[in-house]
Design a protein around this motif. Structure first.
Motif, short mmCIF file in Angstrom:
data_model
loop_
_atom_site.label_atom_id
_atom_site.label_comp_id
_atom_site.label_asym_id
_atom_site.label_seq_id
_atom_site.Cartn_x
_atom_site.Cartn_y
_atom_site.Cartn_z
N VAL A 102 6.05 33.49 35.74
CA VAL A 102 5.81 32.42 35.89
C VAL A 102 5.50 31.14 34.35
O VAL A 102 5.78 30.63 33.59
N SER A 103 4.07 31.87 34.02
CA SER A 103 3.33 31.00 33.34
C SER A 103 3.80 30.88 31.74
O SER A 103 4.48 30.24 31.46
N VAL A 104 4.37 32.81 31.86
CA VAL A 104 5.25 33.22 30.39
C VAL A 104 6.67 32.50 30.28
O VAL A 104 6.89 31.35 29.15
N HIS A 105 6.77 31.67 31.42
CA HIS A 105 8.15 31.44 31.69
C HIS A 105 7.55 30.41 30.74
O HIS A 105 9.24 29.42 30.59
N LEU A 106 7.50 29.61 32.24
CA LEU A 106 6.93 28.36 31.56
C LEU A 106 7.32 27.79 30.10
O LEU A 106 7.73 26.44 29.25
N LEU A 107 5.30 29.08 29.39
CA LEU A 107 5.74 28.71 28.13
C LEU A 107 7.01 28.49 27.01
O LEU A 107 7.48 28.08 26.42
N VAL A 108 7.54 29.50 27.58
CA VAL A 108 9.37 29.65 26.45
C VAL A 108 9.79 28.92 27.14
O VAL A 108 11.05 28.05 26.28
N VAL A 109 9.34 27.54 28.31
CA VAL A 109 11.26 27.12 28.59
C VAL A 109 10.62 25.71 27.74
O VAL A 109 10.66 24.82 27.02
N LEU A 110 8.84 25.61 27.78
CA LEU A 110 8.55 24.69 26.60
C LEU A 110 8.65 24.81 25.35
O LEU A 110 9.35 24.14 24.96
N ILE A 111 8.33 25.53 24.67
CA ILE A 111 8.63 26.42 23.70
C ILE A 111 10.42 25.63 23.28
O ILE A 111 11.11 25.06 22.42
N GLY A 112 11.15 26.34 24.30
CA GLY A 112 12.59 26.34 23.67
C GLY A 112 13.07 24.87 24.36
O GLY A 112 14.59 24.16 23.60
N ALA A 113 12.80 24.01 25.28
CA ALA A 113 12.82 22.79 24.86
C ALA A 113 12.73 21.85 24.17
O ALA A 113 13.44 21.21 23.55
N ALA A 114 12.00 21.98 23.74
CA ALA A 114 11.46 21.09 22.55
C ALA A 114 12.27 21.33 21.31
O ALA A 114 12.40 20.79 20.25
N TYR A 115 12.43 23.25 20.83
CA TYR A 115 13.11 23.10 20.30
C TYR A 115 14.91 22.44 20.30
O TYR A 115 15.17 22.28 19.10
N LEU A 116 15.34 22.34 21.45
CA LEU A 116 16.33 22.20 21.63
C LEU A 116 16.96 20.51 21.58
O LEU A 116 17.80 20.27 20.81
N ALA A 117 15.81 20.18 21.75
CA ALA A 117 15.57 18.59 22.24
C ALA A 117 15.52 17.66 20.54
O ALA A 117 15.03 16.49 21.03
N ARG A 118 14.62 18.43 19.15
CA ARG A 118 14.58 18.15 18.08
C ARG A 118 15.90 17.40 17.23
O ARG A 118 17.24 17.25 18.10
N ALA A 119 15.30 16.17 17.09
CA ALA A 119 16.27 15.37 16.31
C ALA A 119 16.99 16.46 15.14
O ALA A 119 15.80 16.53 14.20
N LYS A 120 18.33 16.40 15.50
CA LYS A 120 18.52 17.17 14.06
C LYS A 120 20.11 16.07 13.40
O LYS A 120 20.02 16.59 11.86
N VAL A 162 8.01 24.84 40.57
CA VAL A 162 7.56 25.17 39.02
C VAL A 162 8.87 25.66 39.16
O VAL A 162 8.73 25.05 37.40
N LEU A 163 9.60 26.50 38.96
CA LEU A 163 10.85 26.97 38.28
C LEU A 163 12.00 25.45 38.39
O LEU A 163 12.10 25.43 36.95
N ALA A 164 11.66 24.71 38.88
CA ALA A 164 12.79 23.33 39.05
C ALA A 164 11.43 22.97 37.93
O ALA A 164 12.84 21.92 37.30
N ALA A 165 10.68 22.37 37.29
CA ALA A 165 10.21 21.82 36.62
C ALA A 165 10.93 22.63 35.59
O ALA A 165 11.55 21.79 34.32
N ALA A 166 10.45 23.97 34.88
CA ALA A 166 10.79 24.04 33.37
C ALA A 166 12.64 23.69 33.46
O ALA A 166 13.28 23.77 32.21
N GLU A 167 13.24 24.33 34.18
CA GLU A 167 14.50 24.39 35.23
C GLU A 167 15.36 22.96 34.75
O GLU A 167 15.74 22.59 33.50
N ALA A 168 14.46 21.69 34.97
CA ALA A 168 15.02 20.09 34.25
C ALA A 168 14.95 20.31 32.69
O ALA A 168 15.29 19.05 32.67
N ALA A 169 13.30 20.47 32.48
CA ALA A 169 13.23 20.19 31.41
C ALA A 169 14.46 21.29 30.28
O ALA A 169 14.71 20.47 28.91
N VAL A 170 14.37 22.01 30.43
CA VAL A 170 15.65 22.74 29.84
C VAL A 170 16.88 22.25 29.84
O VAL A 170 17.82 21.55 28.52
N ALA A 171 17.07 21.31 30.79
CA ALA A 171 18.70 20.77 31.35
C ALA A 171 18.81 19.99 30.43
O ALA A 171 19.44 19.90 30.00
N LEU A 172 17.24 18.66 30.27
CA LEU A 172 17.57 17.88 29.58
C LEU A 172 17.05 18.14 28.07
O LEU A 172 18.88 16.96 27.58
#
Lengths: 198, 435, 119
Positions: free
Chosen positions: A171-189, C86-96
């Protein structure tokens, strides 16, 4: 006439809030109102967690879910809240199909919940004088891989109930990946429709 | 509260209040439970409301002195100490305005959400420790709960900003959302450091471990905690939206930010919420880092004012502890006021840079430093110069311990309700009476 | 049967079934939100409701205060609930992030307009 059992009163209160605001999320057409109702519903759920003796999970729900995820969600609502998107009506056909499917599912789930006798409420005398056990320490130890609640269990049973160290790492690694991924997706293009950066 | 209050309640309910009606109700019953709950609620609401009155007056006086003027002088005698009350009366008589395009329901409810979240944090904050702590609800995960609830205050602000149908308000609310969510991360990391040293998230346990002279306070535990305290204070300042982090209501750019469109009583609820959360983060700092209800010199225990020497002694000792906690809280709020009138406001990018580039990494390194210190120099305090008192090892929540033993210091919240509608204090009182 | 259970709920403790009922209502509301809402963020809110309805069941089965002799999850219930949060938080970030991207590209947040498989 028995004395009032206060946890039940609080259960009714929080349960009614959770259900009522969940219904309000469904029935409301205004996206900002929906977000507000969702906050109230999830906060009431946190109250139910507290009531079930899981105060660590309840506080976690308040901190991460209500304080973090939903703020993020409302942030998203505000970023996209142009006038024409605030009130988006659901089509009537969708309502009909949804109500049929949802009503069927709800009746099925409720009937299933009350069909098992062991799932009904315990005797009042059985739970009234239960010892109070804070479960933050066992949860923390469980995340570190040690199951303090299973010490008494025989060895062959304990084999299947290993701790949660590995899922915790994933879950920790997952959160890190998600953080980077979300920042990448949401950047202003594009500059054609720049987001308001407040 | 301590057993004395419970005895008083018992007496009121059993002998005096209802005996005329031919009824006798003990605190174990439904009515006693409700009355006890309402007393706690009334005490907390009064603390926040009266605290806001005092702090607003204090803010006016301090800002006046800093700007080389007198501040309020007339209302209520010499120091103008009734000025806030007069302001409150004025606010109540003001017209309650709502903009045309506003979302009425959310606009009306937003200040109360802020205020409720601000009050809710006080539920788990202890005001005196010992075996009979003065705390509304003794939570096993107190620190976690207070930080979680403090983060909820932002909802009121966001809803206010959105529902006002004003660009100023919306900008203020967006800034607030970004700022509070960001600053919760370093704030939580800083709060974890004392939790790590104490080995418990129970605020009563954390406070009791700092008993003795000021050398035992967690701020002086090691260099890492010393730095952590200042980072915590910075983040707390930002998370309650005080200057120099008050981007959400930057009056030089956004008129008044999220409360631009508010007037009268609703506006004052936002203010009470702000001062309430200032007080609660200060109290949290005082309990986590500054010894809580223990003064720099342990007067209460030197004079024998502890619960071991009887109810009355314990009660007086708790009163001293209450004074200590509140004094530290008020000092914290005063420092916040002092900072507000001294430093210029940061830009939003500077606010974010402070959080992400400075506070979070420093907090992370200090967390690591505290772990290493605890690992390499266990049992030392005051920067390692002194041996730690035995009180600091009083909590053993090791995993070998059977769960029933670990329950001793901590009493969880809502579960307690199941014991026939008793509050923890009443349970304690009953046990004591049994002894 | 259900009425008698609700009638004495003021004097008797709630059980797993009561928690499951609340969870079922939240789950169904969430599922219907996902199905009927046209706003992408409304769909996201439906997902949050569904996850919370499921979480409520985990908590109920993990709590000994609701136990009436049935099978118990014990600590596993709260641990799984934690992971869900925790996973819901991650999911919400990506979905948003996806929703904002969609809004940038299509200038709309209506999921019915996301009917072409290209940016």
């Amino acid at each position: 006439m028995n004395a009032i059992y206060w946890p039940s009163v609080f259960f009714l209160l929080f349960g009614a809030m959770a259900c009522g605001f969940a219904l309000a999320v469904l029935l409301s057409a205004n996206i900002v109102r929906m977000a507000f109702y969702l906050v109230m519903s999830l906060a009431a759920t946190a109250g139910l967690f507290f009531l079930a003796g899981q105060e660590f999970v309840g506080a976690m729900q308040l901190l991460i879910y209500v304080g973090g995820t939903l703020v993020l969600l409302i942030f998203g609502v505000m970023l996209t809240s142009q006038e024409r998107f605030v009130n988006m009506k659901t089509l009537a056909g969708d309502w009909v199909i949804g109500m049929i499917a949802g009503g069927a599912l709800l009746s099925l789930l409720t009937a299933a919940a009350f069909s098992v006798p062991e799932w009904r409420g315990p005797e009042r005398a059985a739970v009234e004088n239960l010892p109070i056990e804070p479960n933050a320490t066992p949860i923390g130890m469980g995340l570190l891989g040690a199951r303090v609640d299973q010490i008494g269990a025989p060895a062959d049973e304990r084999a299947g109930m290993a701790g949660y160290l590995f899922p915790f790492e994933i879950v920790s690694v997952h959160l890190l990946v998600v953080l980077i991924g979300a920042a990448y997706l949401a950047r202003a293009k594009r500059r054609s429709n720049p987001l308001p950066t407040g | 509260m301590a057993s004395a209050i419970n005895n008083l309640l018992d007496w009121l309910l059993t002998s005096w209040l209802l005996s005329g009606l031919g009824l006798s109700v003990s605190t174990d019953s439904a009515i006693g439970y409700v009355v006890a709950a309402f007393i706690h609620i009334a005490l907390i609401i009064n603390l926040v409301a009266v605290g806001a009155l005092v702090f607003i007056w204090l803010e006016r006086k301090i800002s006046g002195r800093i700007q080389d003027r007198l501040g309020p002088t007339r209302v209520g005698g010499k120091f103008g100490w009734l000025q806030t009350l007069a302001d409150g009366l004025k606010l109540i008589t003001k017209e309650d305005l709502m903009p045309d395009g506003a979302d009425g329901f959310l606009f009306k409810i937003a200040p109360y959400i802020s205020f409720a979240a601000s009050i809710a944090a006080f539920i788990a904050i202890p005001f005196a420790g010992g075996p009979y702590p003065w705390i509304a609800q003794h939570l096993n995960t107190g620190v976690f709960f207070v930080i979680a609830v403090l983060g909820l205050e932002v909802f009121g602000v966001i809803l206010a900003g959105y529902s006002s149908a004003s660009k100023w308000s919306l900008f203020g609310a967006m800034r607030e959302a970004a700022q509070v969510v960001s600053y919760e991360v370093p704030l939580g990391m800083c709060a974890v450091v004392p939790v790590l040293i104490a080995g418990s998230m129970d605020m009563v346990v954390i406070g009791n471990q700092q008993a003795g002279f000021f050398t035992n306070w967690f701020i002086f535990h090691d260099p890492a905690t010393f730095i952590t305290f200042w980072v915590y204070f910075t983040c707390a300042l930002a998370s309650v939206n005080r200057a120099p982090f008050d981007l959400a209501e930057a009056e030089s750019e956004l008129v008044a930010g999220f409360h631009t469109e508010y007037s009268g009583l609703r506006w004052s609820f936002f203010f009470m919420a702000e001062y309430g959360s200032m007080l609660s983060v200060s109290l949290l700092a005082s309990i986590l880092f500054l010894g809580g209800w223990h003064g720099p010199i342990p007067i209460a225990s030197l004079l024998g004012l502890t619960a071991e020497n009887g109810d009355v002694a314990g009660y007086v000792g708790n009163l001293l502890g209450l004074t200590n906690v509140l004094f530290k809280g008020v000092v914290g709020v005063s420092v916040m006021i002092w900072i507000r009138w001294t430093l210029p406001r940061l830009r939003i990018d500077q606010v974010m840079a402070t959080c992400l580039k400075y506070c979070t990494p420093i907090a992370a390194v200090m967390f690591l430093g505290a772990v290493l210190w605890q690992y390499n120099l266990p049992g030392r305090t005051f920067f390692g110069l002194l041996a730690a008192p035995p009180a600091m090892f009083s909590v053993d929540e090791g995993w070998e311990a059977p769960p029933a033993v670990t329950t001793e210091p901590a009493k969880p919240a809502m579960v307690e309700v199941r014991v026939e509608g008793l509050t923890p204090q009443q349970v304690a009182a009953n046990q004591e009476r049994g002894n | 049967m259900t009425t008698s259970l609700l009638a004495n709920l003021l004097t008797e403790p709630p059980g797993v079934a009561h928690y499951m009922t609340v969870g079922a209502v939240m789950f169904v509301c969430g599922a219907m939100c996902m199905a009927t809402k046209r706003n992408a963020l409304g769909v996201l809110m439906g997902i949050e409701l569904v996850l919370n309805g499921a979480n409520l069941n985990f908590i109920a089965f993990g709590s000994k205060y609701l136990d009436n002799g049935g099978p118990q999850l014990g600590l596993d219930g709260s641990l799984i609930a934690l992971f869900v949060i925790v996973l819901a938080a991650a999911e919400a970030a990506v979905a948003l992030a996806i929703a904002l991207n969609f809004y940038n590209n299509h200038d709309s947040i209506d999921v019915d307009r996301a009917d072409q498989l290209q940016g």
